[in-house]
Scaffold this active site. Sequence first.
Site, short mmCIF file in Angstrom:
data_model
loop_
_atom_site.label_atom_id
_atom_site.label_comp_id
_atom_site.label_asym_id
_atom_site.label_seq_id
_atom_site.Cartn_x
_atom_site.Cartn_y
_atom_site.Cartn_z
N HIS A 45 64.56 -15.72 4.06
CA HIS A 45 64.45 -16.04 2.85
C HIS A 45 64.63 -14.43 1.97
CE1 HIS A 45 60.66 -13.34 1.96
NE2 HIS A 45 60.77 -13.63 3.25
N CYS A 46 65.28 -14.50 0.70
CA CYS A 46 65.43 -13.16 0.09
C CYS A 46 64.37 -13.47 -1.16
CB CYS A 46 66.89 -13.11 -0.50
SG CYS A 46 67.39 -14.62 -1.66
N ALA A 47 64.81 -12.63 -2.30
CA ALA A 47 63.82 -12.71 -3.20
C ALA A 47 63.54 -13.75 -4.02
CB ALA A 47 64.25 -11.64 -4.49
#
Length: 481
Positions: A27-29
């Site tokens: 996952h990222c932001a």
Amino acid sequence: MSENKYERIGKEIVNVIGENNIESYVHCATRLRFSVIDRSKIDDEAIEKIEEVKGVFYNAGQYQVILGTGTVNKVYAALRGNQPDHDDAITKEETGSSHKENGLRRAVRTLADIFIPIIPIIAATGLFLGLKGVVFSDAVLGLMGLTMEDVPGYLPSLISVLTDTAFAFLPALICWSAFRNFGGMPVLGFVVGLMLVSPVLPNAYAVADVNSGVDPIMALGFIPVVGYQGSVLTALVVGFLGAKLEKRLRAVMPNALDLIFTPFLVLLTMMITGLLVLGPLLHFVEAGLITVVTELIDTPLGLGGLFIGFLYPLAVMTGMHHLFIAIETTLLANTGFNPLITLCAMYGFANAGVCFGITLKAKKKTVKVTGLSASLTQLLGVSEPALFGVVMRYSMKPLYVMIACSAAGGAVLSLLNIKANSYGLAVVLSPLMYIYEWNQLVAYLVVSVLTLAAAFIITYFFAVPKAVMVEDEEQTMLKTS
């Protein structure tokens, strides 16, 4: 124990994608990023109907589900369950999907991983700087019948602690993050970074000031040694090499000696390499980069701003926009200002305007619901739901309008010489980066609002895709029943 909301969302996403179709996920932001075996097996509309999902797209070999800030962390944690959620686990998963990325994409993503943890600190520092400029301005003090001479001497000093600390020790923050990202011991990276700005060394800013009387230390009679306050590139390279050296040493160092001698050798090697070799060389590279970017921004007739405003949306679409963070950090650390984010910021306003235009005119109920959520999310700084879920989804016309408005807004701001004193604050929060001077703030607000309004009006009257003007089957059935 009954499953919570985020566990349910995670399970629904996995079920639609197919558990056996998932190689790995990270996952990222704002997004869950799945490396999948067969993209064609995934029903995009079924994913988008899941609660909290704001859109999907496929890019760089990954199927990306947009959930937004905060929500994505909770869904990711729910998906992982009792599995370890630490840097090693994430690194292994990322490695599983990174082979699908080319070298440049991987390098840009790595830069983002290093700088993203630092962004909140720089953004907060910029806000403190802006507030300092407002509070201590002659106009505000005059309203209270005061002058700077009436302000207690300790107050500016205490406020300077808030405004100066992050930039004074920026190399330490970057080295800490680089060690963490490349598998080293973060606290060791932090100490390596602190050595680059040791108070024993002549301050880089003082040496650069010809009136300060401060000269560099001359090592071996010809190597100028100074502190590297504000030197982003030096800290990046030293952090990378230091982390790699630490990992190699730990692989060969006897266990009985590892605790002491690995940090000893890393610190000694990186002190010599950073201060005597890399620092002096990379200083010239960094100075050249600043000159090139500044000259581009200052191109006559606003052409530099036009180009950057045009380029940035394309960078976001390809995931290359994280490269801008490193350049912005360098500009801030060396000049105190960040004109680059000013020009890039018009993308957010243009994207929101186009998304609002499509949403308000659309007859398709699902587009209205998704578009309103995406538009509001864009105003808060998260652009993917609007960009991929609405603007680019049905036609290229809205995309052309968005890019044109972004470029036009950038050109005007370039002509007006508007520049932020921070980064990390997007769209509705971005004016906070200009409160240090009223002329800057007013000009930025006017151009931003005009950019959003132009994007909205042009889209509403000329660029709404035909596909969104067709009512859903459910709507049609309700009208005929």
